[in-house]
Design an enzyme around this catalytic site. Structure first.
Site, PDB file in Angstrom:
ATOM      1  N   ASP A 291     120.786  83.390 -51.606  1.00 53.36           N
ATOM      2  CA  ASP A 291     122.174  83.873 -51.714  1.00 53.36           C
ATOM      3  C   ASP A 291     122.871  83.749 -50.372  1.00 53.36           C
ATOM      4  O   ASP A 291     122.809  84.654 -49.564  1.00 53.36           O
ATOM      5  CB  ASP A 291     122.162  85.326 -52.203  1.00 53.36           C
ATOM      6  CG  ASP A 291     123.557  85.824 -52.531  1.00 53.36           C
ATOM      7  OD1 ASP A 291     124.477  85.012 -52.622  1.00 53.36           O
ATOM      8  OD2 ASP A 291     123.719  87.047 -52.686  1.00 53.36           O
ATOM      9  N   GLU A 325     132.080  85.654 -49.001  1.00 52.77           N
ATOM     10  CA  GLU A 325     132.016  86.051 -50.414  1.00 52.77           C
ATOM     11  C   GLU A 325     131.478  87.470 -50.529  1.00 52.77           C
ATOM     12  O   GLU A 325     131.954  88.261 -51.329  1.00 52.77           O
ATOM     13  CB  GLU A 325     131.107  85.090 -51.196  1.00 52.77           C
ATOM     14  CG  GLU A 325     131.130  85.314 -52.704  1.00 52.77           C
ATOM     15  CD  GLU A 325     130.109  86.321 -53.218  1.00 52.77           C
ATOM     16  OE1 GLU A 325     130.232  86.749 -54.370  1.00 52.77           O
ATOM     17  OE2 GLU A 325     129.183  86.703 -52.483  1.00 52.77           O
TER      18      GLU A 325
HETATM   19 ZN   LIG Z   1     126.124  85.038 -53.485  1.00 55.13          ZN
END
Ligand SMILES: [Zn+2]
Length: 464
Positions: A291, A325
Site C-alpha cells: 500500500d 492518498e
Molecule cells: Zn492505498
C-alpha cells in the site's frame, strides 16, 4: 488492376503487421514475467527509501526516484505537479499498558492513528469502556463515558469474502471514533486494528476530528488484534481496570510535495487521455510495499510494457503517482482540478491500490454502454485466470476524475491477505511476491491496451 493488387497487398501486409489482441496480450504477459522492471523498482522504493508518509523526507526521495526512473524510460514527457500536503509526524514510539491493580501492568501494542493529537505530557491513564461501534455511544451516554477512554472493539466481519467490504464495515470506528466519543466526554480512544488475523501488529490509518476545535481533540490509537482480545477479556473480568497510553505525534503546517507524472503522447488522438496510477505516499510503520508501492511500480510498468511490446498508443497514456492518498487525498484532488482547468479529456482512468497480490480482475465505475463493450474483452483475459469483471468502485485517487463520461476502473487482486499488512509494520517488501506483482502489471497493461485500441464511447460518438 495492378493498382488494386498493390493496394490489396498493402492492406494485407498491414493487417499481418498488426497483432491480434490474443497475441498482443501474450506479448505483454511475456515481457512482464520475463523482463519486468516492477519488482526491481519496488525493491528500491521499499528497501532503499522505505515508508513515505506525506510531507516526510522519504516521500520527497520517492518523488525524485520515480521521476528519474520515468525519465529513463524515454517517455514523451515527465513532470512534477506541485501540491500542498499535510505533515503529521508520529514522534517516539507509543507506549501502552493495562493496569489491573496498582503496580500490576501488562504491556500492549498500540500505534497512534494518523492525524491524532498527542496524549498529555506523561501520558493518559484512566478507566475504560468497551463498545462495538459508534452506535453504542448513545446507548451508554455521558454518564458511562465521561472521563474515560473508549475502546472500539468491533472486529472485521470474517464471513465476508471481500475483505474490503469487511474493512468498510469497521473503519468508521477508526475514522470517526474520537470525534464521536468526545461528544460524550471521552478523554481518549483505542480502536481495534482493522485486521482479520489475530497478531501483535497495530494498524494505523487516517482519522478526523471534523470541525472540533484543536483544544478539544482527544488522542486516538489502534491496538493489535491479539491485545484487543486480551483487553476485552480483562475488562469483562474487571471493568474498573485502568488503561495507560502515551503518544507524541504532532501536526505541522502543510508542505509542498508533488504528483509524479509521465506520458506517451497519442499518435492519433493525443487529446484523449488514459490515466493509470497508484499512490506514492504510504504510512510510516512499514515500507508501504503493498500500500501502495505495488500500485506505483505496476503503473510505471504499464507504460514500459506498452513500449517494449512494440505497441504505438493512439491515445495519450499517462502514469500518475499520486501524493497523499493516505491522509488527505490532496494529490488526487489536485490532479483532477488541474485536468479540469486545462480542459483535458480523460476518457479512462485505472488505479491499482489494493495490494500486489495475484490479480483477479477489475471493478468498473462505468456507464452501461461502455461496460458492455469492456465485458466483451473478458475471454481475452481468461488464459491468465482473470475472471472478475464487475461494476463497482475504482480507486480513491482517480475518484475526483469522475464525471464527463470518464470510465474509471480499479485492479482487483486477491484480497484475503491484504489486511494482514495494511497500514502496519509488516507491510514490507518480502511480503510481495514477484510473479504476483508482475501478473498484476501485465493485467493492467492489457486493459489499457484494449481501451486505447478500441476507445471509450463518449456521448454518442466513438473514435475507433
Ligand atoms: Zn492505498
Amino acid at each position: 488492376m495492378k493498382r488494386i493488387l498493390l493496394l490489396m497487398l498493402m492492406i494485407s501486409t498491414s493487417l499481418m503487421a498488426q497483432k491480434s489482441d490474443e497475441d498482443q496480450l501474450k506479448e505483454i504477459y511475456k515481457q512482464s514475467l520475463l523482463n519486468g522492471k516492477s519488482y526491481e523498482w519496488l525493491d528500491y522504493l521499499s528497501n532503499q527509501i522505505g515508508g513515505r508518509l506525506s510531507g516526510s523526507l522519504n516521500a520527497e526521495r520517492a518523488v525524485r526516484y520515480t521521476k528519474q526512473e520515468l525519465e529513463a524510460l524515454g517517455l514523451d514527457r515527465v513532470w512534477l505537479q506541485p501540491v500542498m500536503v499535510p505533515k503529521w509526524t508520529r514522534g517516539v514510539k507509543e507506549y501502552a499498558y493495562v493496569e489491573s491493580e496498582p503496580g500490576k501492568t501488562t504491556s500492549v501494542n498500540i500505534c497512534a492513528l494518523g492525524g491524532s493529537v498527542a496524549t498529555p505530557d506523561g501520558g493518559l491513564k484512566t478507566e475504560m469502556v468497551e463498545v462495538k461501534g459508534l452506535e453504542d455511544l448513545k446507548a451508554l451516554g455521558e454518564s458511562k463515558i465521561k472521563g474515560k477512554i473508549v475502546f472500539f472493539n468491533r472486529p472485521m466481519q470474517a464471513d465476508l469474502i471481500s475483505t474490503f467490504a469487511a474493512y468498510g464495515g469497521c473503519v468508521d470506528q477508526r475514522y470517526s471514533g474520537a470525534a464521536e466519543a468526545v461528544k460524550y466526554g471521552a478523554v481518549g480512544v483505542i480502536v481495534r486494528s482493522m485486521n482479520l488475523r489475530l497478531d501483535d501488529y497495530p494498524h494505523t490509518g487516517s482519522m478526523g476530528y471534523g470541525e472540533l476545535p484543536v483544544d478539544q481533540r482527544i488522542p486516538a490509537a489502534a491496538i493489535s488484534t491479539n491485545d484487543a482480545e486480551m483487553l476485552s477479556t480483562m475488562l469483562a473480568l474487571d471493568p474498573g481496570l485502568k488503561f495507560y497510553f502515551s503518544q507524541k505525534c504532532r501536526v505541522f503546517p502543510d508542505v509542498e510535495s508533488y504528483n509524479v507524472i509521465g506520458e506517451i503522447k497519442g499518435s492519433t488522438y493525443p487529446n484523449e487521455i488514459i490515466t493509470v496510477g497508484g499512490h506514492l505516499d504510504s504510512w510510516d510503520l512499514g515500507d508501504g510495499s503493498h500500500d501502495d508501492g505495488a500500485g506505483c511500480v505496476q503503473s510505471m510498468e504499464v507504460l514500459r510494457l506498452l513500449k517494449e511490446s512494440g505497441y504505438t498508443p493512439k491515445r495519450t497514456i499517462r502514469v500518475v503517482l499520486f501524493m497523499n492518498e493516505e491522509n488527505g487525498l490532496r494529490g488526487g484532488n489536485k490532479y483532477a482540478e488541474v485536468a479540469k482547468e486545462k480542459g483535458e479529456n480523460h476518457v479512462f482512468a485505472l488505479e491499482s491500490d489494493a495490494g500486489g497480490f495475484t490479480p483477479r480482475g477489475f471493478s468498473f465505475d462505468s456507464d452501461a454502454k461502455n461496460y458492455e463493450r469492456i465485458l466483451a474483452w473478458k475471454p481475452l483475459f481468461e488464459p491468465y485466470l482473470i475472471h472478475l469483471f464487475e461494476k463497482g468502485g475504482s480507486g480513491a485517487d482517480i475518484g475526483p476524475l469522475k464525471g464527463d463520461g470518464t470510465v474509471l476502473a480499479g485492479l482487483r487482486p486477491d484480497s484475503q491477505r491484504y489486511f494482514d499488512h495494511h497500514h502496519a509494520e509488516n507491510d514490507t517488501f518480502e511480503h510481495v511476491n514477484k510473479r504476483e506483482l508482475e501478473l498484476g502489471a501485465a493485467t493492467m497493461t492489457s486493459l489499457i491496451y484494449l481501451i486505447d485500441k478500441y476507445g471509450i464511447v463518449q456521448g454518442a460518438k466513438i473514435k475507433g
